[in-house]
Every structure is written in structure tokens, then in C-alpha cells.
Motif scaffolding. Structure first.
Motif: not given
Length: 687
Positions: A55-59, A106-109, A213-218, A122-125
Motif C-alpha cells: 500500500d505504501i511503497a509499491p514503487y 525530468g526527461s533526457l532524449w 542516472n541510467i542503468s549500466p545496461r543502457d 515519471d517512468d522511474l524517479a
């Protein structure tokens, strides 16, 4: 033969069942009566605690502006649940104001040579580093490797955005000096375990610049494209603000029958700042305390267990900042507090992460029986939650299982550890507060402070066990009368003897490795270690007296146990001296002459005659008193030195001994003396 085999198997299974309590359980005693413990196990639920977490922190989410101007979602949730549980003592305390960075968007394109989104808040804080400033820029992306000064010096960074494999905040500060306007980081402490993790990180600076911040994979994909010579242009857009808000602390009290008997404090951080959210850290401890409150209140209200003698106070805090402020605003309650437990990250699925449920002890500056009460329940849970024989249906037989419907049937993997700081318990252990408090946590944690800290890494069974252990410790101390205090004193004394023996074994091992040059110093250290442990164990035993201060029986028993520990310590010293005598022959050096005790240096003699005592000013200042002292003398363990100087019982040499036995990086005797002189000049101690 088939039927005979089955008969033998059944006989063996029955035999194991009959004798398991005697032969496979080395820790079969409880500080609670068995029925009360069983009621706590049966009523509490790891599944309910897990549902609170969902309930509190699903994501991780972007907190809305309305929460900063009203109440936070988590605060309202806890308060609503406490009302649902029938707890009438719940209050939502406000302990001052605070300010926090708040990301809005915040977005990076990538805009050239491709048009594709790289990251979005908004996809991943976690993709937007806390502290990032407003921006709307298009710039070239430049690979800077680890972002060292040498690497940056070779590059034209003016007006560019840097890509790094190191900490974005650190590299950005360096790169800004060369004209960079932002950073993209794929740093990760565990890239080989989880290439999708993004750290919860922040940047510091002058209010300029940003970091994604982005993932090591990306990140590896972008790195390889840039290293191959490809030119990549990106568009970064950030909207952020600073929010001023209240520090909220939901709290409740499980009422005891005697308002003058003191209270036990349970604390967990519901918030770790108001931006970061995580399932294990920071919500697991909070949901366990909700279940502790529900369980104890229901059992008491139903008459299934007696009302305790003492209050059990439960706090849900914003880590450190609200804890410190709440303590400062509630000195009257703190004066009644006997001890406490801090739950920080207690829900991890242990077997999946190779982790343990760790119970950390207080330092010697806060000797207290809560350490041994806590250890007792850890051992009992461990002994009664491991499978000895499989029933053939996938569920191992345990003597007293604590499982959850949707959780593991794993054994209880646990560790009793030395002190660990850096959480809310340190606000209570503070020299100016002096409420001895332990910390429980699951560690190591491969998802700590990352985007991977979601409910699926947690185990309802572990949440259940954390609930049972916490409720049992608190209720045992809250109920302890004269009889209960005697049982706790027995537990302390039994463990004290073990600790003396373990320390002696370590010191004898070190002595066996001595050469002629180190021999005398190692012998003295071994003897000093026994002195330190004896001082601490006696102080721990004496702390039990607060549970029944008017009991002559308890006082006499504690005195008897202390005398026994004195004899055990003398026996350990005798064994150390015997080992030293044997080693002296092997090394061809003179054996230490201990007929008149251990020979002291002039400085040690001086230190043995100084007995510092804290003044009233320490408690008047309260939490953080050490931070008011000028840093003319720097100690690695200043706060513990100060706490050991609280009551005038320990000499400065005793303090040094206790520092040596606890810390590999113990401060020198010279610096301890200088520091205590400084405390004296500040009016905080007298000699």
C-alpha cells in the motif's frame, strides 16, 4: 523390503520428532512464558505487514505538491491504520519544519543521430538525481570515463553534458569547472548482479547543473557508441523546486499499568527524506512496527496476554532529522525511557540475497540488558525455525515455526553483531540523551539505496519474524517485575561468561603469534581486554536493577552474579598469564611478572587516577552535545569516550581499555586525555 524400509523411515521420523527438543535445539529457553510467545506468533502476520508495504511503497513515485502542504500519504496511512487497530493513543506530532528538493519532471532524449528517450523521471524517479537544477538544454554528450581530473583535462567540455561510469554528483562538480552543464551517470555498486539498478543519488553544488542516472545496461550502449567516435546530441529538461514542509511523526503508546515504571521505545523511519522511497529501506521497519502495535494491542484488549507494567512507545519518523527534533521536544518522555529498538531495513528475503537478520548491540558507553534480551529471542527463533526432517510435502518440520502464507519456509538466518551506527538509534544513544537502543537490520542488501528496492525483494516470513522478535523483546521488558528481572539478570550473566571466554580465545590466539618484540604488548592488551569486558558486564548487570529498584532479592542476586563474573575474569587472566609464560620460553624472553599486577607506563598510571564525570550541562544541552565541542582534538570515537565518562565510575585508563576491546582504530590514550581535558574546559565533565 519395501515395507520394512518404510517402517524404519517412520520409526526414525518419530524418533527425531520425540528427541528434537533435547538433541537438536541448543537454545530451548524463553524469557517469555511459552503461551504468551505462541499468542504473539499466532496473532502477528507477515502477510499483513507485506500488504501495508504494498500500500505504501509499491514503487518509487513523484510525491505531489499537496503532500508537502498537507499531510504526507504515509503519515495518513499509519494514522488510519492505528485507528483501525483500536489504538486510541495515536497522535501525529509535528516537530518543526524542514525543506527538501522536489523533482517535478525530468526527461533526457537523444535528438541526434536518433530520436529516442533515454530517461524520464515519471517512468522511474531514481533517474533524476536529487538536487538537480532546472534546465532546458540541447548539448553534445561526451564520454569522460571515470571522470578523473586527468581525464577531464584532455577534453573540451564547455557547454557539454558528460557521460560517466562514476558518481554523477562527484564528476559533475569537477566537470562544471571546465564548463560542463550536466551529467549522465551509469554508476552502480553492483552492476554484475543487477545491470538494471539505478542508485538513489544526489548532487551538491551551487544550484546549477543536473544529473540523470541510467542503468549500466543502457549506459554501456551509450559509452560504446561514443567511444567508437559517434557524435550524440541530447536534450535535457528538468523542472524542480524546493519545498518547505512539516516534519511529521506518527506515534502511539501501548499503555502500561504503572505510569511511573518507565517505557520502552520502538522506532522506524517512515521517511528517509521526503523524496526517496524504498520497500526494505525505508518502509519495512515501519510496517513491522504497525504490526507490532496491532498485535500487542489486540492481544491485550482481548485479555489473551496481560497488560504490561510499562508503556511501549512507537515512533514513525523521518530518519535522523525528525528523530532528533522529536527527542528535543519530548524530554519528559525521554526521561522515562529505559531502552529501545530501532528497526531499519528488516524485510529482505534473506536466502535470495545471501543475507542475515542482524541484531546489533549497543556500545560499552551504553551498557544495557536489552542486548541480551534481544540476543535471547534471536537465538530462540533460530533454534526453533530450522528444518530437521522434510515431511515429503515441501515443508520442513520446525520446532516452533514462524512462517507466513506467502513467505519462505527458510531457516532463520541471523547474526549477533557488534554496534553499528548511522541510523535513528544513535539519536537515542547520544551522550545528551542516554537511552540505550539497539538496531535490527537485514544485511548485506544488494538493493540498498537503488531503484531495485521494491516489495518483491522482501519476504513476508521475514517480516513476520521481525514482528515476533520485536514484540517479544518489548513486551518482555515492559512486563518485567522482580521475577522477570531476575531471569533477565541470569541471561546477562550467562552471556557475559561466554563473551569473556570468546575474547580470551581471540587474545590467546594473538599471543600465540607474537614475536619477541610484540610479546609484552600483546600480553598486556589481553589482560586489559578482560578488564574492559568485566567493567562492561558488571555495568550491564547493574542496569537490570532499574526493572525492580526496590527489590532486595534482585540487588543481592546481581551482586552475587557480579562476584561470579569477577572470579571468571580472574580465571581468564590466569589462563592468559599461563599462556604468556609458555610463550616466553618459546620466544626466549622474560615471562611477565604479574604478582603485583600489570606494569603500567607513567601515562597509564596518570590515567588510572582520573575519573571523569559528566556535568548537568550535558543533559541540559541534550542531543548533539558532542557537536557543540570545538574540534581541537579529533577522536575516531569521541561520543563513546564521552559516554564512558558519564558517571565517574570509569577511570581514563578504563575508558582506554574499553576503546581497545571494541575498535580496531581505537584512539590513543594521549588523545583521550586531551579530549577529556577539552570536555572539562567546556564545562561538560569534571574530574
Amino acid at each position: 523390503m519395501k515395507h520394512l524400509g518404510m517402517g524404519l523411515a517412520a520409526l526414525l521420523l518419530a524418533s527425531v520428532g520425540m528427541h528434537a527438543q533435547n538433541y537438536t535445539n541448543p537454545f530451548s529457553h524463553l524469557l517469555l512464558d511459552e503461551k504468551t510467545y505462541d499468542m504473539i506468533v499466532g496473532e502477528s502476520s507477515g502477510d499483513r505487514a507485506y500488504n501495508y508495504m504494498l500500500d505504501i511503497a509499491p514503487y518509487e513515485r513523484n510525491r505531489s505538491h499537496s503532500e508537502y502542504t498537507g499531510h504526507f500519504f504515509e503519515s495518513d496511512y499509519v494514522m488510519d491504520k492505528l485507528a483501525e487497530f483500536g489504538i486510541k493513543t495515536a497522535t501525529l506530532d509535528v516537530v518543526g519544519e524542514t525543506s527538501t528538493w522536489d523533482g517535478i519532471s525530468g526527461s533526457l532524449w537523444e535528438v541526434s543521430p536518433k530520436l529516442t528517450k533515454i530517461a524520464d523521471y515519471d517512468d522511474l524517479a531514481a533517474t533524476l538525481a536529487q538536487g538537480s537544477a532546472n534546465a532546458d538544454v540541447t548539448a553534445e554528450l561526451v564520454w569522460v570515463g571515470s571522470g578523473s581530473a586527468d581525464e577531464l583535462a584532455k577534453l573540451d567540455l564547455d557547454g557539454k553534458i558528460v557521460l560517466t561510469e562514476s558518481s554523477g554528483g562527484t564528476v559533475l562538480m569537477r566537470a562544471q569547472q571546465a564548463g560542463a552543464i550536466g551529467a549522465v551517470s551509469f554508476a552502480s555498486s553492483r552492476p554484475l548482479r543487477d545491470p538494471l539498478q539505478i542508485p538513489n543519488s544526489g548532487i551538491r553544488g551551487n544550484g546549477q547543473g543536473f544529473c540523470f542516472n541510467i542503468s549500466p545496461r543502457d549506459g554501456h550502449v551509450l559509452r560504446d557508441r561514443l567511444r567508437s567516435g559517434e557524435k550524440i546530441t541530447v536534450h535535457a529538461k528538468v523542472e524542480a523546486t524546493t519545498e518547505n514542509t512539516d516534519n511529521e511523526v506518527p506515534t502511539c503508546v501501548i499503555k502500561g499499568s504503572d505510569p511511573d515504571a518507565g517505557e520502552i521505545v520502538l522506532v522506524a523511519h517512515l521517511f528517509e527524506g521526503y523524496v526517496k522511497l524504498g520497500a526494505n529501506d525505508n518502509i519495512s521497519g515501519a510496517v513491522v512496527l504497525m504490526e507490532v502495535a496491532r498485535t500487542l494491542q489486540k492481544l491485550i484488549d482481548n485479555g489473551d496476554i496481560p497488560q504490561p507494567k510499562r508503556d511501549i512507545r512507537i515512533l514513525w519518523v523521518n530518519e535522523i532529522s525528525a528523530t532528533t527534533a522529536w527527542i528535543a521536544q519530548n524530554r519528559k518522555e525521554m526521561a522515562k525511557s529505559l531502552c529501545g529498538i530501532n528497526l531499519d531495513m528488516v524485510g529482505l528475503w534473506l536466502s535470495k540475497d545471501g543475507a542475515f537478520f542482524c541484531g546489533h548491540r549497543t556500545l560499552m558507553g551504553n551498557p544495557h540488558y536489552i542486548n541480551d534480551v534481544q540476543e535471547s529471542f534471536f537465538h530462540y527463533m533460530g533454534a526453533t525455525n530450522k528444518g530437521f526432517v522434510s515431511t515429503g510435502v515441501g515443508r520442513p518440520e520446525a520446532l516452533k515455526p514462524v512462517y507466513s502464507a506467502t513467505g519462505s519456509h527458510d531457516p532463520f538466518y541471523y547474526a549477533i553483531n557488534a554496534h553499528y551506527g548511522s541510523s535513528d538509534h544513535e539519536c537515542f544513544n547520544d551522550w545528551g540523551v542516554r537511552v540505550p537502543m539497539t538496531i535490527l537490520n537485514t544485511w548485506p542488501d544488494s538493493y540498498y539505496h537503488t531503484s531495485g528496492d521494491r516489495p518483491d525483494i522482501c519476504d513476508p516470513t521475514q517480516l513476520h519474524r521481525a514482528t515476533v522478535i520485536t514484540a517479544s523483546i518489548a513486551y518482555t521488558i515492559a512486563c518485567a517485575d522482580e521475577k522477570g528481572a531476575i531471569a533477565i539478570a541470569s541471561e546477562v550473566a550467562a552471556n557475559a561468561g561466554k563473551r569473556m571466554s570468546v575474547r580470551m580465545a581471540d587474545d590467546l590466539s594473538n599471543l600465540s603469534k607474537a614475536d619477541a618484540q610484540s610479546f609484552a604488548a600483546l600480553h598486556k592488551l589481553a589482560r586489559f581486554d578482560q578488564d574492559a569486558i568485566l567493567i562492561n558486564e558488571k555495568a550491564t548487570l547493574n542496569s537490570v536493577l532499574e526493572l525492580a529498584p526496590n527489590s532486595a532479592a534482585l540487588k543481592n542476586y546481581v551482586a552475587s552474579l557480579s562476584a561470579s563474573l569477577q572470579s571468571k575474569s580472574a580465571a581468564c587472566a590466569k589462563e592468559i598469564d599461563a599462556s604468556a609464560a609458555a610463550m616466553a620460553v618459546v620466544l626466549g624472553v622474560a615471562a611477565p611478572d604479574t604478582k603485583k599486577g600489570i606494569a603500567l607506563t607513567d601515562l597509564e598510571k596518570k590515567a588510572s587516577k582520573i575519573f571523569p564525570r559528566a556535568t548537568a550541562k550535558v543533559m541540559e544541552i541534550g542531543g548533539g552535545v558532542i557537536r557543540t565541542v570545538p574540534r581541537d582534538v579529533r577522536l575516531a570515537h569521541a561520543d563513546d569516550v564521552a559516554k564512558l565518562a558519564s558517571d565517574g565510575v570509569n577511570s581514563v585508563l578504563d575508558i582506554k581499555k574499553m576503546q581497545d576491546v571494541q575498535f580496531p582504530d581505537a584512539d590513543s590514550l594521549e588523545n583521550i586525555l586531551k579530549y577529556l581535558d577539552l570536555l572539562k574546559s567546556e564545562g561538560l565533565v569534571t574530574f
